[in-house]
Scaffold this motif. Sequence first.
Motif, PDB file in Angstrom:
ATOM      1  N   ILE A  41       0.829  -1.210   0.000  1.00 56.61           N
ATOM      2  CA  ILE A  41       0.000   0.000   0.000  1.00 56.61           C
ATOM      3  C   ILE A  41       0.858   1.253   0.000  1.00 56.61           C
ATOM      4  CG2 ILE A  41      -1.641   1.337   1.394  1.00 56.61           C
ATOM      5  CD1 ILE A  41      -2.902  -1.344   2.214  1.00 56.61           C
ATOM      6  N   ARG A  42       1.955   1.253   0.783  1.00 52.31           N
ATOM      7  CA  ARG A  42       2.838   2.424   0.807  1.00 52.31           C
ATOM      8  C   ARG A  42       3.418   2.709  -0.583  1.00 52.31           C
ATOM      9  NH1 ARG A  42       4.586   3.894   6.105  1.00 52.31           N
ATOM     10  NH2 ARG A  42       2.787   3.491   7.450  1.00 52.31           N
ATOM     11  N   PHE A  43       3.838   1.655  -1.295  1.00 59.21           N
ATOM     12  CA  PHE A  43       4.370   1.842  -2.646  1.00 59.21           C
ATOM     13  C   PHE A  43       3.282   2.301  -3.617  1.00 59.21           C
ATOM     14  CE2 PHE A  43       7.978  -0.889  -1.329  1.00 59.21           C
ATOM     15  CZ  PHE A  43       9.017  -0.123  -1.826  1.00 59.21           C
ATOM     16  N   GLN A  44       2.102   1.721  -3.510  1.00 65.04           N
ATOM     17  CA  GLN A  44       1.023   2.056  -4.443  1.00 65.04           C
ATOM     18  C   GLN A  44       0.606   3.517  -4.364  1.00 65.04           C
ATOM     19  OE1 GLN A  44      -1.887  -0.906  -3.251  1.00 65.04           O
ATOM     20  NE2 GLN A  44      -1.564  -2.070  -5.130  1.00 65.04           N
ATOM     21  N   LEU A  45       0.696   4.102  -3.182  1.00 63.31           N
ATOM     22  CA  LEU A  45       0.231   5.476  -2.986  1.00 63.31           C
ATOM     23  C   LEU A  45       1.317   6.511  -3.241  1.00 63.31           C
ATOM     24  CD1 LEU A  45      -1.900   4.965   0.258  1.00 63.31           C
ATOM     25  CD2 LEU A  45      -2.647   4.911  -2.125  1.00 63.31           C
ATOM     26  N   TYR A  59      10.033   5.688  -0.537  1.00 64.42           N
ATOM     27  CA  TYR A  59      10.442   4.287  -0.576  1.00 64.42           C
ATOM     28  C   TYR A  59      10.846   3.919  -2.000  1.00 64.42           C
ATOM     29  CZ  TYR A  59       7.417   4.647   3.545  1.00 64.42           C
ATOM     30  OH  TYR A  59       6.830   5.058   4.705  1.00 64.42           O
ATOM     31  N   TRP A  60      11.943   3.161  -2.154  1.00 63.11           N
ATOM     32  CA  TRP A  60      12.355   2.777  -3.498  1.00 63.11           C
ATOM     33  C   TRP A  60      12.779   1.312  -3.600  1.00 63.11           C
ATOM     34  CZ3 TRP A  60      15.181   6.591  -0.755  1.00 63.11           C
ATOM     35  CH2 TRP A  60      16.405   6.167  -0.226  1.00 63.11           C
ATOM     36  N   GLY A  61      12.668   0.572  -2.567  1.00 68.88           N
ATOM     37  CA  GLY A  61      12.978  -0.847  -2.619  1.00 68.88           C
ATOM     38  C   GLY A  61      12.356  -1.569  -1.439  1.00 68.88           C
ATOM     39  N   LEU A  62      12.173  -2.864  -1.584  1.00 65.51           N
ATOM     40  CA  LEU A  62      11.487  -3.636  -0.556  1.00 65.51           C
ATOM     41  C   LEU A  62      12.235  -3.590   0.776  1.00 65.51           C
ATOM     42  CD1 LEU A  62       8.989  -5.429  -0.192  1.00 65.51           C
ATOM     43  CD2 LEU A  62      10.388  -7.390  -0.870  1.00 65.51           C
ATOM     44  N   PHE A  63      13.547  -3.818   0.746  1.00 62.34           N
ATOM     45  CA  PHE A  63      14.319  -3.846   1.985  1.00 62.34           C
ATOM     46  C   PHE A  63      14.509  -2.441   2.555  1.00 62.34           C
ATOM     47  CE2 PHE A  63      15.659  -7.757  -0.219  1.00 62.34           C
ATOM     48  CZ  PHE A  63      15.294  -8.678   0.749  1.00 62.34           C
ATOM     49  N   ARG A  67      13.204  -1.267   6.243  1.00 62.06           N
ATOM     50  CA  ARG A  67      14.077  -0.628   7.246  1.00 62.06           C
ATOM     51  C   ARG A  67      13.546   0.733   7.658  1.00 62.06           C
ATOM     52  NH1 ARG A  67      18.232  -2.344   3.815  1.00 62.06           N
ATOM     53  NH2 ARG A  67      18.486  -0.195   3.085  1.00 62.06           N
ATOM     54  N   ARG A  68      13.064   1.513   6.686  1.00 62.76           N
ATOM     55  CA  ARG A  68      12.624   2.878   6.993  1.00 62.76           C
ATOM     56  C   ARG A  68      11.351   2.872   7.840  1.00 62.76           C
ATOM     57  NH1 ARG A  68      13.354   8.115   3.178  1.00 62.76           N
ATOM     58  NH2 ARG A  68      12.783   9.633   4.779  1.00 62.76           N
ATOM     59  N   ILE A  69      10.406   2.045   7.488  1.00 62.34           N
ATOM     60  CA  ILE A  69       9.173   1.963   8.281  1.00 62.34           C
ATOM     61  C   ILE A  69       9.487   1.499   9.701  1.00 62.34           C
ATOM     62  CG2 ILE A  69       6.963   0.752   8.527  1.00 62.34           C
ATOM     63  CD1 ILE A  69       6.800   0.670   5.461  1.00 62.34           C
ATOM     64  N   TYR A  70      10.374   0.509   9.812  1.00 61.85           N
ATOM     65  CA  TYR A  70      10.739  -0.005  11.136  1.00 61.85           C
ATOM     66  C   TYR A  70      11.438   1.070  11.966  1.00 61.85           C
ATOM     67  CZ  TYR A  70      13.079  -2.760  14.723  1.00 61.85           C
ATOM     68  OH  TYR A  70      13.529  -3.235  15.924  1.00 61.85           O
ATOM     69  N   THR A  71      12.361   1.826  11.336  1.00 61.93           N
ATOM     70  CA  THR A  71      13.113   2.868  12.043  1.00 61.93           C
ATOM     71  C   THR A  71      12.219   4.009  12.482  1.00 61.93           C
ATOM     72  OG1 THR A  71      15.106   2.347  10.758  1.00 61.93           O
ATOM     73  CG2 THR A  71      15.043   4.492  11.874  1.00 61.93           C
ATOM     74  N   GLU A  72      11.327   4.461  11.596  1.00 57.20           N
ATOM     75  CA  GLU A  72      10.505   5.639  11.877  1.00 57.20           C
ATOM     76  C   GLU A  72       9.248   5.333  12.694  1.00 57.20           C
ATOM     77  OE1 GLU A  72      11.664   8.146   7.810  1.00 57.20           O
ATOM     78  OE2 GLU A  72       9.630   7.377   8.093  1.00 57.20           O
ATOM     79  N   GLU A  73       8.688   4.148  12.504  1.00 53.11           N
ATOM     80  CA  GLU A  73       7.376   3.873  13.106  1.00 53.11           C
ATOM     81  C   GLU A  73       7.353   2.655  14.024  1.00 53.11           C
ATOM     82  OE1 GLU A  73       4.216   4.175  10.055  1.00 53.11           O
ATOM     83  OE2 GLU A  73       5.807   4.846   8.698  1.00 53.11           O
ATOM     84  N   GLY A  74       8.436   1.878  14.014  1.00 53.60           N
ATOM     85  CA  GLY A  74       8.502   0.715  14.885  1.00 53.60           C
ATOM     86  C   GLY A  74       7.867  -0.524  14.282  1.00 53.60           C
ATOM     87  N   GLY A 283       4.708  -1.205  -6.442  1.00 52.29           N
ATOM     88  CA  GLY A 283       4.432  -2.107  -5.336  1.00 52.29           C
ATOM     89  C   GLY A 283       4.191  -3.536  -5.773  1.00 52.29           C
ATOM     90  N   LEU A 284       4.529  -3.868  -7.034  1.00 58.03           N
ATOM     91  CA  LEU A 284       4.245  -5.218  -7.524  1.00 58.03           C
ATOM     92  C   LEU A 284       5.063  -6.272  -6.791  1.00 58.03           C
ATOM     93  CD1 LEU A 284       2.794  -7.073  -9.522  1.00 58.03           C
ATOM     94  CD2 LEU A 284       4.640  -6.649 -11.164  1.00 58.03           C
ATOM     95  N   SER A 285       6.334  -5.970  -6.483  1.00 57.29           N
ATOM     96  CA  SER A 285       7.178  -6.994  -5.850  1.00 57.29           C
ATOM     97  C   SER A 285       6.649  -7.425  -4.481  1.00 57.29           C
ATOM     98  CB  SER A 285       8.638  -6.530  -5.766  1.00 57.29           C
ATOM     99  OG  SER A 285       8.740  -5.282  -5.127  1.00 57.29           O
ATOM    100  N   PRO A 286       6.358  -6.478  -3.545  1.00 58.54           N
ATOM    101  CA  PRO A 286       5.771  -6.945  -2.288  1.00 58.54           C
ATOM    102  C   PRO A 286       4.383  -7.550  -2.486  1.00 58.54           C
ATOM    103  CG  PRO A 286       5.742  -4.550  -2.356  1.00 58.54           C
ATOM    104  CD  PRO A 286       6.592  -5.031  -3.502  1.00 58.54           C
TER     105      PRO A 286
END
Length: 328
Positions: A41-45, A59-63, A67-74, A283-286
Amino acid sequence: MVGYDPGAQGVALSSEEVALSGSAAGMVTRAIISPFDVLKIRFQLQIEHVSSQRREGKYWGLFQATRRIYTEEGLPAFWKGHVPAQLLSICYGAVQFATFEFLTEMVHKSTPYDSRKAGVHFVCGGLAACSATVVCQPLDTLRTRFAAQGEPKVYSNLRHAVSSMWRTEGALTFFRGLSPTLVAVFPYAGLQFFFYKVFKELLAPPPKAGESGGNLRSLVCGSGAGMISKTMTYPFDLFKKRLQVGGFEAARVHFGQVRSYRGLTDCMVQIAKEEGIPGFFKGLSPSLVKAALSTGFTFFWYEFFLDVMRNMKTRRRTNGLAKDPAER
C-alpha cells in the motif's frame, strides 16, 4: 476439495461450516501476510514522475522500505490497520467460500456443466469474490486508510476512523474504489480458482498414493495461482488504493506528493501521464510475495479447517453409532 464435487466421498458440510472454515482461513492468513500488505500500500500510494531523473518517493525498494518503516514507526507499523484487516479477512473469507461452494453445487444440480471443471471454477470464483467485495468494501477502505497513515496518526482507532469519515466525508466514502475493485476482482478471483484447480490436477498424486501431502499441495498450488492472477490484474488494485485515500491527502503529505482523482478514468489518465506505464505496477514486488503467501495459505488453511470439521463430524457420528447397541 474446493468447490462442490459430486464424486467426493466423506461427510458433507453445511453452508455455515463452510463459511466458518473460510473465515478461519482468512483470519490466520491475514496475521501472516499483514507486513507485505502495508509495504504494498505504501508503494502504491507513492507519486513519482516518469520523467524524473532522481528518486522522488520515500520508498524505493522492498528492503529499504522495510528498514525505513521499522526505524521511523517501529515494528507495530507493519500491522497498521490490522483490526479492520482481520474483520475484512473473516468477513470476506466467509462470504467468498460459502458463495463459491453454493454456486458450484448449483451448477452441478441445475445445469449440464461439470462443476469440477476449471472453467466453472473461474466463473463461480469470480462471482463469489464480487459478492464478498460488495459486502466487505467498507472494511477494505478502513484497512487502506490505517495502513496508509504514518506518524502522527490521523485515526487513533477503528471507532474514531468510522465516526470521522462518516461525519466529514459521508457514507459513500466507505465505498471509494469499488468500481475498479469489481472490475478487477472477478478476473482476479476467477483466475485464482481456475489456476488452483489446474495446478491441483497437474500435481495430483497417482490413484494408489492416496491423499498424502494434500495440504502442502494446496499451499503450492495456491501460491502459484495467486502470483499469476495478481500480475494479470494488478493495475486495478493500484487504482483502488489511490481512490480509497481520496479526502485523506493531509495524512499523506510527509510521504511525498499527493493527488486527488475525480474517478477511475481520471485516476488512470493522471497516472499514465505523470508516472507512465511503470506507475501502474508500483508495489508489484511486495504484492507478488503477499499474493503467493496469501492465496497459498488461504487455500491451505481452508482445506485444513474443512478436514478438521469433517473429522469431527465423522468421530461424532462414529461415537453415536457405537453407543446405540449399549443403549438398547
